[in-house]
Design a protein around this motif. Structure first.
Motif, PDB file in Angstrom:
ATOM      1  N   SER A  14       0.857  -1.181   0.000  1.00 28.28           N
ATOM      2  CA  SER A  14       0.000   0.000   0.000  1.00 28.28           C
ATOM      3  C   SER A  14       0.900   1.241   0.000  1.00 28.28           C
ATOM      4  O   SER A  14       2.110   1.135   0.237  1.00 28.28           O
ATOM      5  CB  SER A  14      -0.916  -0.010   1.226  1.00 28.28           C
ATOM      6  N   PRO A  15       0.341   2.434  -0.237  1.00 27.15           N
ATOM      7  CA  PRO A  15       1.175   3.641  -0.291  1.00 27.15           C
ATOM      8  C   PRO A  15       2.029   3.890   0.951  1.00 27.15           C
ATOM      9  O   PRO A  15       3.112   4.447   0.845  1.00 27.15           O
ATOM     10  CB  PRO A  15       0.157   4.767  -0.488  1.00 27.15           C
ATOM     11  N   LYS A  16       1.584   3.491   2.110  1.00 27.03           N
ATOM     12  CA  LYS A  16       2.346   3.776   3.327  1.00 27.03           C
ATOM     13  C   LYS A  16       3.251   2.627   3.758  1.00 27.03           C
ATOM     14  O   LYS A  16       3.987   2.751   4.730  1.00 27.03           O
ATOM     15  CB  LYS A  16       1.397   4.157   4.456  1.00 27.03           C
ATOM     16  N   GLU A  17       3.245   1.511   3.044  1.00 32.87           N
ATOM     17  CA  GLU A  17       4.083   0.374   3.396  1.00 32.87           C
ATOM     18  C   GLU A  17       5.458   0.498   2.770  1.00 32.87           C
ATOM     19  O   GLU A  17       5.641   1.185   1.766  1.00 32.87           O
ATOM     20  CB  GLU A  17       3.436  -0.932   2.940  1.00 32.87           C
ATOM     21  N   GLY A  18       6.416  -0.180   3.364  1.00 33.12           N
ATOM     22  CA  GLY A  18       7.790  -0.190   2.887  1.00 33.12           C
ATOM     23  C   GLY A  18       8.710   0.411   3.931  1.00 33.12           C
ATOM     24  O   GLY A  18       8.271   1.078   4.864  1.00 33.12           O
ATOM     25  N   LYS A  19      10.003   0.165   3.779  1.00 32.14           N
ATOM     26  CA  LYS A  19      10.996   0.701   4.708  1.00 32.14           C
ATOM     27  C   LYS A  19      11.219   2.171   4.384  1.00 32.14           C
ATOM     28  O   LYS A  19      11.561   2.514   3.253  1.00 32.14           O
ATOM     29  CB  LYS A  19      12.313  -0.064   4.562  1.00 32.14           C
ATOM     30  N   LYS A  31      10.156   0.724  -1.703  1.00 28.90           N
ATOM     31  CA  LYS A  31       9.004  -0.081  -2.111  1.00 28.90           C
ATOM     32  C   LYS A  31       9.415  -1.498  -2.473  1.00 28.90           C
ATOM     33  O   LYS A  31       8.584  -2.394  -2.491  1.00 28.90           O
ATOM     34  CB  LYS A  31       8.279   0.582  -3.284  1.00 28.90           C
ATOM     35  N   ALA A  32      10.686  -1.689  -2.788  1.00 28.79           N
ATOM     36  CA  ALA A  32      11.230  -3.018  -3.070  1.00 28.79           C
ATOM     37  C   ALA A  32      12.716  -2.973  -2.744  1.00 28.79           C
ATOM     38  O   ALA A  32      13.386  -1.976  -3.036  1.00 28.79           O
ATOM     39  CB  ALA A  32      11.018  -3.407  -4.531  1.00 28.79           C
ATOM     40  N   VAL A  33      13.209  -4.018  -2.132  1.00 30.08           N
ATOM     41  CA  VAL A  33      14.637  -4.162  -1.872  1.00 30.08           C
ATOM     42  C   VAL A  33      15.068  -5.527  -2.386  1.00 30.08           C
ATOM     43  O   VAL A  33      14.233  -6.357  -2.767  1.00 30.08           O
ATOM     44  CB  VAL A  33      14.961  -3.990  -0.369  1.00 30.08           C
ATOM     45  N   GLY A  34      16.363  -5.751  -2.406  1.00 32.18           N
ATOM     46  CA  GLY A  34      16.883  -6.991  -2.976  1.00 32.18           C
ATOM     47  C   GLY A  34      16.282  -8.249  -2.399  1.00 32.18           C
ATOM     48  O   GLY A  34      16.036  -9.214  -3.134  1.00 32.18           O
ATOM     49  N   GLU A  35      16.015  -8.255  -1.100  1.00 34.20           N
ATOM     50  CA  GLU A  35      15.437  -9.464  -0.499  1.00 34.20           C
ATOM     51  C   GLU A  35      14.024  -9.717  -1.020  1.00 34.20           C
ATOM     52  O   GLU A  35      13.550 -10.851  -0.980  1.00 34.20           O
ATOM     53  CB  GLU A  35      15.457  -9.385   1.025  1.00 34.20           C
ATOM     54  N   ASP A  36      13.349  -8.680  -1.532  1.00 34.77           N
ATOM     55  CA  ASP A  36      12.004  -8.834  -2.108  1.00 34.77           C
ATOM     56  C   ASP A  36      12.040  -9.294  -3.561  1.00 34.77           C
ATOM     57  O   ASP A  36      11.074  -9.883  -4.048  1.00 34.77           O
ATOM     58  CB  ASP A  36      11.244  -7.497  -2.085  1.00 34.77           C
ATOM     59  N   THR A  37      13.136  -8.957  -4.268  1.00 37.43           N
ATOM     60  CA  THR A  37      13.187  -9.151  -5.717  1.00 37.43           C
ATOM     61  C   THR A  37      14.194 -10.203  -6.157  1.00 37.43           C
ATOM     62  O   THR A  37      14.570 -10.238  -7.328  1.00 37.43           O
ATOM     63  CB  THR A  37      13.515  -7.822  -6.419  1.00 37.43           C
ATOM     64  N   GLY A  38      14.636 -11.020  -5.227  1.00 39.73           N
ATOM     65  CA  GLY A  38      15.642 -12.018  -5.579  1.00 39.73           C
ATOM     66  C   GLY A  38      16.945 -11.385  -6.020  1.00 39.73           C
ATOM     67  O   GLY A  38      17.695 -11.973  -6.796  1.00 39.73           O
ATOM     68  N   GLY A  39      17.220 -10.161  -5.545  1.00 38.21           N
ATOM     69  CA  GLY A  39      18.451  -9.468  -5.902  1.00 38.21           C
ATOM     70  C   GLY A  39      18.407  -8.753  -7.234  1.00 38.21           C
ATOM     71  O   GLY A  39      19.417  -8.199  -7.663  1.00 38.21           O
TER      72      GLY A  39
END
Length: 163
Positions: A14-19, A31-39
């Protein structure tokens, strides 16, 4: 630096989620980091005030892409300089010196890099965002020697001052 692998888990934020962190006067909302995208890549929404921008630097391992959502930002990539607004895309390939500077009162843009890994520099050297707003302006200039040493661990070299 992470080695890209097959992405096995889709995700929706959602818009407020993420680090969210404050880093050198910029709100970075990952909104996405390497651990989310398989690097494969990382993606962050950045919001900053006029004058914000990093020192001129060169990445040895990743290519970067920026998409301006609001405001005006000057990008310096190699010998190219452009001040761009909403809807503009700027590509900075690895091994090419680059920086940016926010020209409008505020600007909001997406930044991403492939492969992932460099996002960890921001996460390690930033501070958890207290709110999803532009942080207070830094009261002191960054410690350039410490910044350069930390960047070197990620294959990135400072090659000039901010613009």
């Amino acid at each position: 630096m992470q080695t890209p692998s097959i992405i096995t888990q889709p995700f929706i934020l959602s818009p407020k989620e993420g680090k969210a962190i404050w880093h050198m006067g910029v709100l970075m909302h990952f909104k996405a980091v390497g651990e989310d995208t398989g690097g494969a890549f990382w993606l962050a929404e950045a919001t900053a005030a006029m004058g914000a921008g990093p020192p001129m630097h060169v990445h040895a391992h990743e290519d970067e892409l920026w998409y301006v959502l609001d405001g005006e930002v000057s990008f310096y990539v190699g010998d190219d300089v452009a001040t761009v607004g909403p809807g503009s895309v700027v590509y900075g390939p690895r091994n090419v010196a680059h920086t940016f500077k926010v020209e409008s009162p505020t600007a909001r843009f997406l930044g991403m890099a492939t492969p992932a890994g460099f996002e960890n520099f921001f996460l390690e050297s930033g501070h958890p965002a207290e709110t999803l707003t532009i942080p207070p302006r830094p009261t002191e200039p960054p410690n350039v020697e410490a910044l350069a040493a930390h960047l070197a661990r990620y294959g990135t070299q400072i090659v000039g001052p901010p613009r």
